[in-house]
Every structure is written in structure tokens, then in C-alpha cells.
Design a protein around this motif. Structure first.
Motif, mmCIF file in Angstrom:
data_model
loop_
_atom_site.group_PDB
_atom_site.id
_atom_site.type_symbol
_atom_site.label_atom_id
_atom_site.label_comp_id
_atom_site.label_asym_id
_atom_site.label_seq_id
_atom_site.Cartn_x
_atom_site.Cartn_y
_atom_site.Cartn_z
ATOM 1 N N SER A 171 49.747 31.385 33.709
ATOM 2 C CA SER A 171 48.362 31.519 34.191
ATOM 3 C C SER A 171 47.982 30.341 35.082
ATOM 4 C CB SER A 171 47.408 31.608 33.003
ATOM 5 O OG SER A 171 47.734 32.692 32.165
ATOM 6 N N VAL A 172 48.391 29.147 34.705
ATOM 7 C CA VAL A 172 48.093 27.971 35.521
ATOM 8 C C VAL A 172 48.727 28.102 36.903
ATOM 9 C CG1 VAL A 172 48.429 25.477 35.711
ATOM 10 C CG2 VAL A 172 47.812 26.485 33.513
ATOM 11 N N LEU A 173 49.975 28.579 36.935
ATOM 12 C CA LEU A 173 50.656 28.740 38.219
ATOM 13 C C LEU A 173 49.958 29.775 39.091
ATOM 14 C CD1 LEU A 173 54.407 28.707 37.077
ATOM 15 C CD2 LEU A 173 53.159 26.893 38.266
ATOM 16 N N LEU A 174 49.535 30.887 38.494
ATOM 17 C CA LEU A 174 48.876 31.934 39.272
ATOM 18 C C LEU A 174 47.511 31.481 39.783
ATOM 19 C CD1 LEU A 174 49.747 35.153 37.238
ATOM 20 C CD2 LEU A 174 50.698 34.395 39.403
ATOM 21 N N LEU A 175 46.758 30.762 38.945
ATOM 22 C CA LEU A 175 45.445 30.280 39.391
ATOM 23 C C LEU A 175 45.596 29.282 40.534
ATOM 24 C CD1 LEU A 175 43.644 29.806 35.947
ATOM 25 C CD2 LEU A 175 43.311 31.642 37.608
ATOM 26 N N ASP A 176 46.584 28.419 40.455
ATOM 27 C CA ASP A 176 46.823 27.487 41.563
ATOM 28 C C ASP A 176 47.303 28.220 42.814
ATOM 29 O OD1 ASP A 176 46.118 25.425 39.902
ATOM 30 O OD2 ASP A 176 48.176 24.904 39.350
ATOM 31 N N ARG A 177 48.084 29.260 42.614
ATOM 32 C CA ARG A 177 48.598 30.011 43.756
ATOM 33 C C ARG A 177 47.488 30.750 44.487
ATOM 34 N NH1 ARG A 177 52.606 29.712 47.373
ATOM 35 N NH2 ARG A 177 53.292 31.769 48.089
ATOM 36 N N TYR A 196 43.410 38.295 32.932
ATOM 37 C CA TYR A 196 44.527 38.104 32.008
ATOM 38 C C TYR A 196 44.804 36.626 31.757
ATOM 39 C CZ TYR A 196 45.419 43.080 32.464
ATOM 40 O OH TYR A 196 45.294 44.446 32.428
ATOM 41 N N ALA A 197 44.488 35.764 32.719
ATOM 42 C CA ALA A 197 44.638 34.328 32.465
ATOM 43 C C ALA A 197 43.674 33.876 31.372
ATOM 44 C CB ALA A 197 44.409 33.543 33.757
ATOM 45 N N SER A 198 42.423 34.329 31.449
ATOM 46 C CA SER A 198 41.464 33.985 30.404
ATOM 47 C C SER A 198 41.895 34.554 29.056
ATOM 48 C CB SER A 198 40.075 34.520 30.793
ATOM 49 O OG SER A 198 39.123 34.256 29.781
ATOM 50 N N TRP A 199 42.455 35.748 29.075
ATOM 51 C CA TRP A 199 42.905 36.352 27.834
ATOM 52 C C TRP A 199 44.069 35.557 27.232
ATOM 53 C CZ3 TRP A 199 45.764 41.633 27.210
ATOM 54 C CH2 TRP A 199 45.769 41.993 25.871
#
Length: 516
Positions: A171-177, A196-199
């Protein structure tokens, strides 16, 4: 995929139920007759993933949102296969990422490493199932939409296999991306990333750590007029605050934010539910009941059972706090009968004014109320139970000693009966008087309800609902842009029509003259 759960934490998964479209390859395989052999899950996964990639490419080139939504619907069938057979999802996603993501892609090595740690037997792809999803990407750059879509599938696989630490890292990688892109065609896919990151953070027990990222993303979405992400992020922030009982911060967020009118029905249902919970805790029961009632109507009726149960439970308590009795149908439905049984006991106790039955229900089902997050509101029902019991006593007895009334109500402190009766008289709960010297409650004769404003208020409530329903229907009507312009004739067509009308008029006039 929907699962019955009395816990509010099960709601995100329940609301995420998306049926596979009838045109998907997996749906076509399921429509076979009883003699049809079962489809190979590897081939089905590969076909659905390839169809989704094709739809995403079409959505990006034509800027049509409907193609992107069809691709997201296929995500449900892909997740269903990967949940039942993690090895199939692991092998197919690894092959797809290896072929479509370039060797220098920043996420390629990390995603493959995460997939390698997923529990599940390795499944060798079929001979014709070599993942050719990335064949087109070999000749051109990988689209960010396809990159995010496949990364979300990896995140879902990690969540479903309970690899929560890896899911948080993903999730961290996707949010940064996502911060590296500013594409409107990416909005519907970014919405899924935030959700889904929050989940994943919530399942890992560290939901507070993603709050700053969600706030930053909410500000960016408002500046970019990103409607899907605005609605999703606002709901995620409200859930984040309510998870830690930060209701004041949630109320301030609602006061300074506007929910977009073009948001999806599912996000609107979530927003109404969170808003109703905040209003209920702030003693604004009428507004809370309105929000929860609309949330129940906006929620999917054939799926999302967890969300509907949460809305029914909270709505039943709010109605009891308003002095109303909930509809019996929500307690009799087969899908909700078992989950709503503790709340049925509360309704029966409040309706009869039986304080002992109310205590028994609270003690027996205290863990359920606590897990649902409704224990604070249930405690408030004690006053309503006393008022209902006092109303029944006032209707049954014209004169009764306060000590006898306290015994019938099973009060813990009978000496408080006089103050309770006085407050009920002042609030209009009962029409009676108190004889303080003799300690007697004297009831007055009942009045005709049709001589009051109650029927007018009931009709006004119904008319308001019908008008709101009409306004929502008018807003929901959509027409193609500039559709009316195609019906307007040009100047040459108008001249030809006028010439034909003149010739017709002349011929008719000549016929009339000939008749005479």
C-alpha cells in the motif's frame, strides 16, 4: 462473497462486492450445462485479466469511463479465483507482471518478491496460458492505468491470504506511486488504491498511520476536481476518525467538506451511514434517522449484507431513541434474522417498558453491542424504557401511588420516581398531574389525536419524502450532450420544406377553384 457479520469492521469487504458482468469469460464458463466440464481456473484468470487490460486500453484511448468501470467489474471475478485458489492468482499475476512491467520498472522486483511470499501451491500455467497480457506493452510504454490495476490485484491477494505486513508495504508503494501521475483516466483506479490501502492498514491494526496520507490525497483530489477520489477519501477519513472515536474531528471534517453530487451510489450510502452515526452520537436523532434511512435505501439490495445489517442495527436504535418502533420486516428477513435478534430483544423491552427485560438483554448481548460500536447508544435507551413503562401505567391507571409505579417499573432507586414522573409530565410524555402530599400520580383523560397537529405533521413528512424522491429522479435523468442539436434542420432543409408547403397550398387552392 458477502459475509454476514455483526461487526462494523466487516463493512468494507461487504460493500466491495461486485458481480462479474455477463460478458466476462468466467461468467460465460459458468453458464454451461450440467454436463459441461469445469473451466480451468488458470485459463479463466488469464482470459479475464486480458479482457480487463483491453478494456483499460480502450478507456484510456477513448476517455470513456464505462470501459474502465467494466474492467473494474472483472476485478471481482479475478479476486474470486485468487481467493479460492491463491496459487493460481500468484502464478498468473507473477507471469503478467514479469511480461508487462519493464526490467527497470520501480515496482517490478518488489511486487514479484511479495508474490513469491504468498502462501499457496505453485501452479504451472497451461501450454496456451502463457501470459500474453504484456505483448502489446513490449512495443509501447506500460500504461499507468494497467500498472495500477495489476498492482491492486496483488494487494488484494496479499490481504486475502492474510499477509498483512506485506499488504501494508504494498500500500505504501502504491500510494507513493500515485503521486507521480496526474491523469484523469487514472481516477477510478486510484480510488480503488486508496480504498484497499486503508483496508490493509485497518486489518493490520494501524489505521491511524495512513490518516495523514489520506488527508493529503483528499486535498489533492479537491484541487483536481477528482470526484471519485473525493467521495472515497472523505468516507475513508470519516471511518478513520470513527474507528478511534474522534467524533469531534469527524464533525469538523463534515462541516468543511462537500460530498460530490456525481459520486457513486455505494459511496453515497457509506457517507450517509457515517453521517448518521455522528448525528446520533451528537443527540441529533431526527437528522440521524433521515441519513440512516436514505443509506438503507441507497445500499445494494442483493449484496453488501454486512453494510445493510450495520445500517439496520444503528437505525433501529435511533428509532427507539426517537420514541418510534422499527419496522418488523427487518427482524423477520431470513438473511438478517439471526444478526438482528439482540436488537429485537431491545425493541420488545422498550415497547413494553420492561426495565428488567432491558437489563437482561443488555447483559446477555453486551459483547455484540460493543463489537457493533452501538453500546453507547444502547445505554441511552434506559430512559426510553422508563418513559414507555410510565406511559403504559398512566394509560392503565387513573390514580396510582408513586411507590407502586416504581415497583412496576423495577427501578433501582424508588425514591427517584417522583422526579422521573415530573420530568415525563414536563416533556409531554404523559398527560397527568402529581399530588406531592399524597405521593399519587393522577392521569388525565386521553385526548383525540385528530384534534392536534399530529396528522398534519405525518402528511408533511410523507409529502417531503415524495418531493425528495421526485427531485432525485429528475437529477438522475441524463441525456447525451448536444443531442438536441442533431434534430434541428439546416437552412436548406427549411427552404425545401417551405417550397413544398407552398406548392401543396397552391394545388389545394386550384382544386377548390375547380370544384366551384
Amino acid at each position: 462473497e458477502p459475509r454476514v457479520s455483526s461487526s462494523l469492521s466487516a463493512m468494507p469487504e461487504a460493500m466491495d462486492v461486485e458481480a462479474a458482468p455477463a460478458s466476462s469469460p468466467s461468467a460465460a464458463a459458468d453458464d454451461g450445462g450440467p454436463g459441461t466440464p469445469p473451466e480451468d481456473p488458470t485459463k479463466t484468470f488469464k482470459a479475464d485479466l486480458k479482457s480487463a487490460v483491453t478494456l483499460i486500453e480502450r478507456a484510456t484511448s477513448t476517455r470513456e469511463t464505462r470501459f474502465a468501470m467494466n474492467a473494474l467489474r472483472l476485478q471481482g471475478s479475478l479476486r474470486k479465483i485468487s481467493r479460492s485458489k491463491p496459487g493460481v492468482g500468484k502464478a498468473c499475476l507473477a507471469a503478467s507482471i514479469s511480461s508487462s512491467f519493464g526490467a527497470s520498472h520501480p515496482l517490478r522486483a518488489t511486487l514479484l518478491t511479495m508474490l513469491a511470499g504468498v502462501e499457496g501451491d505453485a501452479v504451472a500455467p497451461a501450454e496456451d496460458a502463457a501470459m500474453d497480457v504484456g505483448e502489446a506493452e513490449k512495443k509501447k510504454a506500460l500504461l499507468p492505468e494497467i500498472e495500477v490495476f495489476q498492482s491492486v490485484l496483488v494487494l488484494l491477494l496479499l490481504i486475502d491470504t492474510k499477509a498483512l505486513n506485506e499488504a501494508v508495504n504494498c500500500s505504501v508503494l502504491l500510494l507513493d506511486r500515485l503521486t507521480n501521475f496526474n491523469r484523469r483516466t487514472l481516477d477510478v483506479f486510484a480510488e480503488k488504491v486508496y480504498f484497499y490501502a486503508s483496508w490493509a492498514y485497518e486489518r493490520a491494526g494501524m489505521l491511524d498511520r495512513i490518516r495523514s496520507s489520506l488527508l493529503a490525497a483528499q486535498r489533492t483530489a479537491c484541487l483536481h476536481h477528482n470526484t471519485p477520489c473525493q467521495a472515497t477519501l472523505l468516507n475513508l477519513l470519516l471511518r478513520n476518525y470513527q474507528h478511534y472515536k474522534l467524533y469531534d474531528q469527524a464533525d469538523k471534517l463534515l462541516a468543511k467538506s462537500n460530498f460530490p453530487e456525481q459520486a457513486s451510489t455505494g459511496q453515497l450510502a457509506r457517507f450517509l451511514y457515517y453521517n448518521g452515526r455522528i448525528k446520533a452520537l451528537q443527540l441529533e436523532y431526527s437528522e440521524a434517522h433521515r441519513c440512516l434511512l436514505n443509506a438503507q435505501r441507497k445500499a445494494p439490495q442483493s449484496s453488501a449484507l454486512g453494510f445493510r445489517l450495520a445500517a439496520f442495527k444503528l437505525g433501529a436504535i435511533v428509532q427507539l431513541l426517537l420514541g418510534e418502533i422499527p419496522d418488523r420486516a427487518i427482524f423477520r428477513a431470513p438473511a438478517s434474522r439471526a444478526a438482528m435478534r439482540p436488537y429485537l430483544k431491545l425493541v420488545q423491552a422498550v415497547r413494553l417498558g420492561d426495565l428488567s427485560a432491558f437489563r437482561s438483554a443488555m447483559e446477555a448481548h453486551a459483547p455484540t453491542f460493543l463489537a457493533d460500536g452501538n453500546s453507547t447508544l444502547v445505554v441511552r435507551l434506559r430512559q426510553n424504557v422508563i418513559r414507555a413503562g410510565l406511559r403504559n401505567i398512566s394509560l392503565a391507571y387513573s390514580r396510582i401511588y408513586l411507590s407502586d409505579a416504581a415497583a412496576k417499573l423495577c427501578l433501582d432507586h424508588p425514591e427517584d420516581m417522583e422526579s422521573i414522573a415530573a420530568k415525563a409530565i414536563r416533556d409531554g410524555v404523559i398527560d397527568a398531574t402529581l399530588d406531592h402530599a399524597a405521593a399519587i400520580l393522577i392521569s388525565k383523560e386521553g385526548h383525540d389525536a385528530y384534534g392536534t397537529l399530529e396528522p398534519q405533521a405525518a402528511f408533511h413528512k410523507r409529502i417531503t419524502f415524495c418531493l425528495n424522491l421526485h427531485n432525485d429522479a429528475v437529477k438522475a435523468m441524463s441525456y447525451p450532450p448536444d443531442a438536441h442539436k442533431g434534430e434541428l434542420p439546416d437552412a436548406d432543409t427549411i427552404k425545401v420544406r417551405q417550397r413544398e408547403e407552398q406548392e401543396l397550398a397552391q394545388s389545394l387552392a386550384e382544386e377548390d377553384e375547380a370544384d366551384f
